[in-house]
Design a protein around this motif. Structure first.
Motif, PDB file in Angstrom:
ATOM      1  N   GLN A  12       0.806  -1.214   0.000  1.00  0.00           N
ATOM      2  CA  GLN A  12       0.000   0.000   0.000  1.00  0.00           C
ATOM      3  C   GLN A  12       0.840   1.265   0.000  1.00  0.00           C
ATOM      4  N   GLU A  13       1.918   1.268   0.785  1.00  0.00           N
ATOM      5  CA  GLU A  13       2.733   2.477   0.868  1.00  0.00           C
ATOM      6  C   GLU A  13       3.428   2.771  -0.461  1.00  0.00           C
ATOM      7  N   GLN A  14       3.772   1.716  -1.216  1.00  0.00           N
ATOM      8  CA  GLN A  14       4.394   1.922  -2.520  1.00  0.00           C
ATOM      9  C   GLN A  14       3.379   2.457  -3.530  1.00  0.00           C
ATOM     10  N   ASP A  15       2.186   1.898  -3.508  1.00  0.00           N
ATOM     11  CA  ASP A  15       1.133   2.379  -4.400  1.00  0.00           C
ATOM     12  C   ASP A  15       0.779   3.832  -4.083  1.00  0.00           C
ATOM     13  N   SER A  16       0.670   4.160  -2.803  1.00  0.00           N
ATOM     14  CA  SER A  16       0.344   5.531  -2.399  1.00  0.00           C
ATOM     15  C   SER A  16       1.409   6.512  -2.874  1.00  0.00           C
ATOM     16  N   ALA A  17       2.666   6.102  -2.787  1.00  0.00           N
ATOM     17  CA  ALA A  17       3.755   6.974  -3.231  1.00  0.00           C
ATOM     18  C   ALA A  17       3.654   7.256  -4.724  1.00  0.00           C
ATOM     19  N   ILE A  18       3.342   6.223  -5.513  1.00  0.00           N
ATOM     20  CA  ILE A  18       3.178   6.409  -6.962  1.00  0.00           C
ATOM     21  C   ILE A  18       2.019   7.355  -7.243  1.00  0.00           C
ATOM     22  N   ARG A  19       0.919   7.104  -6.585  1.00  0.00           N
ATOM     23  CA  ARG A  19      -0.283   7.894  -6.832  1.00  0.00           C
ATOM     24  C   ARG A  19      -0.057   9.366  -6.490  1.00  0.00           C
ATOM     25  N   GLU A 185      12.369   6.218  -7.906  1.00  0.00           N
ATOM     26  CA  GLU A 185      11.599   5.588  -6.837  1.00  0.00           C
ATOM     27  C   GLU A 185      11.792   4.075  -6.844  1.00  0.00           C
ATOM     28  N   TYR A 186      11.768   3.461  -8.036  1.00  0.00           N
ATOM     29  CA  TYR A 186      11.951   2.012  -8.097  1.00  0.00           C
ATOM     30  C   TYR A 186      13.351   1.617  -7.615  1.00  0.00           C
ATOM     31  N   HIS A 201       8.243  -8.759  -8.157  1.00  0.00           N
ATOM     32  CA  HIS A 201       7.888  -7.442  -7.623  1.00  0.00           C
ATOM     33  C   HIS A 201       8.043  -6.367  -8.693  1.00  0.00           C
ATOM     34  N   ARG A 202       9.106  -6.461  -9.502  1.00  0.00           N
ATOM     35  CA  ARG A 202       9.329  -5.460 -10.544  1.00  0.00           C
ATOM     36  C   ARG A 202       8.184  -5.451 -11.554  1.00  0.00           C
ATOM     37  N   ARG A 203       7.713  -6.645 -11.938  1.00  0.00           N
ATOM     38  CA  ARG A 203       6.594  -6.712 -12.878  1.00  0.00           C
ATOM     39  C   ARG A 203       5.357  -6.029 -12.295  1.00  0.00           C
ATOM     40  N   PHE A 209       2.816   1.338 -11.788  1.00  0.00           N
ATOM     41  CA  PHE A 209       3.340   2.653 -12.178  1.00  0.00           C
ATOM     42  C   PHE A 209       2.730   3.101 -13.505  1.00  0.00           C
ATOM     43  N   LEU A 210       2.694   2.216 -14.493  1.00  0.00           N
ATOM     44  CA  LEU A 210       2.104   2.573 -15.782  1.00  0.00           C
ATOM     45  C   LEU A 210       0.616   2.889 -15.640  1.00  0.00           C
ATOM     46  N   TRP A 211      -0.062   2.091 -14.841  1.00  0.00           N
ATOM     47  CA  TRP A 211      -1.491   2.289 -14.616  1.00  0.00           C
ATOM     48  C   TRP A 211      -1.771   3.662 -14.031  1.00  0.00           C
ATOM     49  N   ARG A 212      -0.973   4.060 -13.054  1.00  0.00           N
ATOM     50  CA  ARG A 212      -1.160   5.375 -12.432  1.00  0.00           C
ATOM     51  C   ARG A 212      -0.684   6.500 -13.343  1.00  0.00           C
ATOM     52  N   ALA A 213       0.473   6.323 -13.963  1.00  0.00           N
ATOM     53  CA  ALA A 213       1.077   7.408 -14.737  1.00  0.00           C
ATOM     54  C   ALA A 213       0.294   7.745 -16.000  1.00  0.00           C
TER      55      ALA A 213
END
Length: 328
Positions: A12-19, A185-186, A201-203, A209-213
């Motif tokens: 969650q914390e990684q997704d939040s950072a991307i968002r 970030e990655y 994890h990278r996949r 990241f692509l989904w958010r960006a």
């Protein structure tokens, strides 16, 4: 369209950072844009009636708008930046991420557009080009929404309201900043992942990241349309069941309905009975209504006022366009 949605979550914390990073960089792209008090949605008589009587705005899937070509333009900019980065990067983690996102970006087509739904507005209140394009020439309307109140409701839906970016230099700068942030970030995150789990994890991280960006893609548009001064509401539904389908001559077009208003004041059951309704719809933040150029631009406002007052709208400023218009 929902095939593009990540199926495996990342922490969650990684997704939040991307968002947060994506929305922040998008905001910075138009930080110096002067904010108008009012945004206008151009439509025809049927559109006006539907919006006021439902209390809803429609947002159409990006691939079924002219904006689909802009989406692919944004993706092509990203693909070019990935190729450039691969030529100069030396860090193994950053190179692995670039290779992970290269193919999905390079092979993207209209059928790969994720569930991004867009509703279009403009800062221009009485534009001949807009009347022609969206008001069907004669008998059109320009519905004015209070920007601050509208944005409040958009944020409540976890959407974004932002001006379109027309300048190629700003478009490229946004894409570059998004990619560079993702690489940095990655690089930090990957160092905390056990080596045996890093590929998987990278996949998953790259997909998220692509989904958010790519949510920034609907804000990129061809400079030839700069006179439209367009703003866009960008919304991603959480469930497939939120999507509706509108039949068109070319097939079905997906759309969603956005609740962007507040509860209307209560009126008597007798009055509701005459309207054939159980209640009034939500009251959208409409502050002004223009009737478009044409033969009945002044008299049409009589009916428009009645419609607005029936649905609980008081104090909406009405104005008729005086742009010369030739019929036939």
């Amino acid at each position: 369209m929902f095939d593009f949605v990540p199926q495996r979550p990342i922490p969650q914390e990684q997704d939040s950072a991307i968002r947060v990073a994506v929305w922040t960089l998008m905001s910075e792209a138009y930080r110096d844009v002067q904010l108008p008090q009012t945004l206008y949605h151009y439509t025809d008589a049927g559109g006006l009636k539907g919006i006021v009587e439902s209390g809803l705005l429609r947002a159409t899937h990006l691939a079924f708008m002219n904006g689909a070509s802009e989406y692919l333009h944004a993706v092509s900019l990203l693909a070019q930046e990935i190729d450039k980065a691969l030529l100069i990067e030396s860090d193994p983690l950053r190179i692995c991420l670039l290779k992970e996102v290269k193919d999905p970006v390079a092979l993207a087509g209209p059928q790969h557009v994720g569930p991004y739904f867009v509703s279009c507005l403009s800062s221009e209140e009485n534009s001949l080009n807009q009347w022609r394009a969206y008001g069907r020439g004669e008998g059109g309307y320009s519905i004015g929404f209070d920007l601050v109140k509208l944005n409040h409701h958009v944020l409540g839906l976890d959407g974004v309201l932002a001006p379109v970016i027309y300048e190629p230099s700003r478009q490229l700068a946004l894409v570059q900043k998004l990619l560079q942030w993702g690489l940095s970030e990655y690089q930090k995150v990957a160092g905390t992942i056990p080596a045996n789990d890093r590929d998987e994890h990278r996949r998953d991280w790259a997909h998220m990241f692509l989904w958010r960006a790519t949510a920034a893609a609907p804000l990129i548009k061809n400079p030839a349309f700069v006179e439209e001064r367009e703003w866009r509401i960008i919304f991603r539904p959480a469930w497939k069941e939120q999507v509706r389908l509108l039949p068109r001559s070319t097939g079905l077009a997906p759309f969603v309905e956005l609740k962007l208003g507040t509860a209307a004041a209560e009126i008597s059951s007798e009055r509701l009975k005459h309207l054939g309704r159980a209640s009034l719809p939500d009251r959208l933040p409409i502050t002004k209504l223009w009737s478009g150029p044409g033969r009945a631009t002044d008299t049409s406002l009589l009916a428009d006022r009645t419609l607005l007052e029936q649905m609980g709208y008081d104090g909406v400023f009405l104005e008729a366009s005086k742009i010369p218009f030739r019929v036939g």
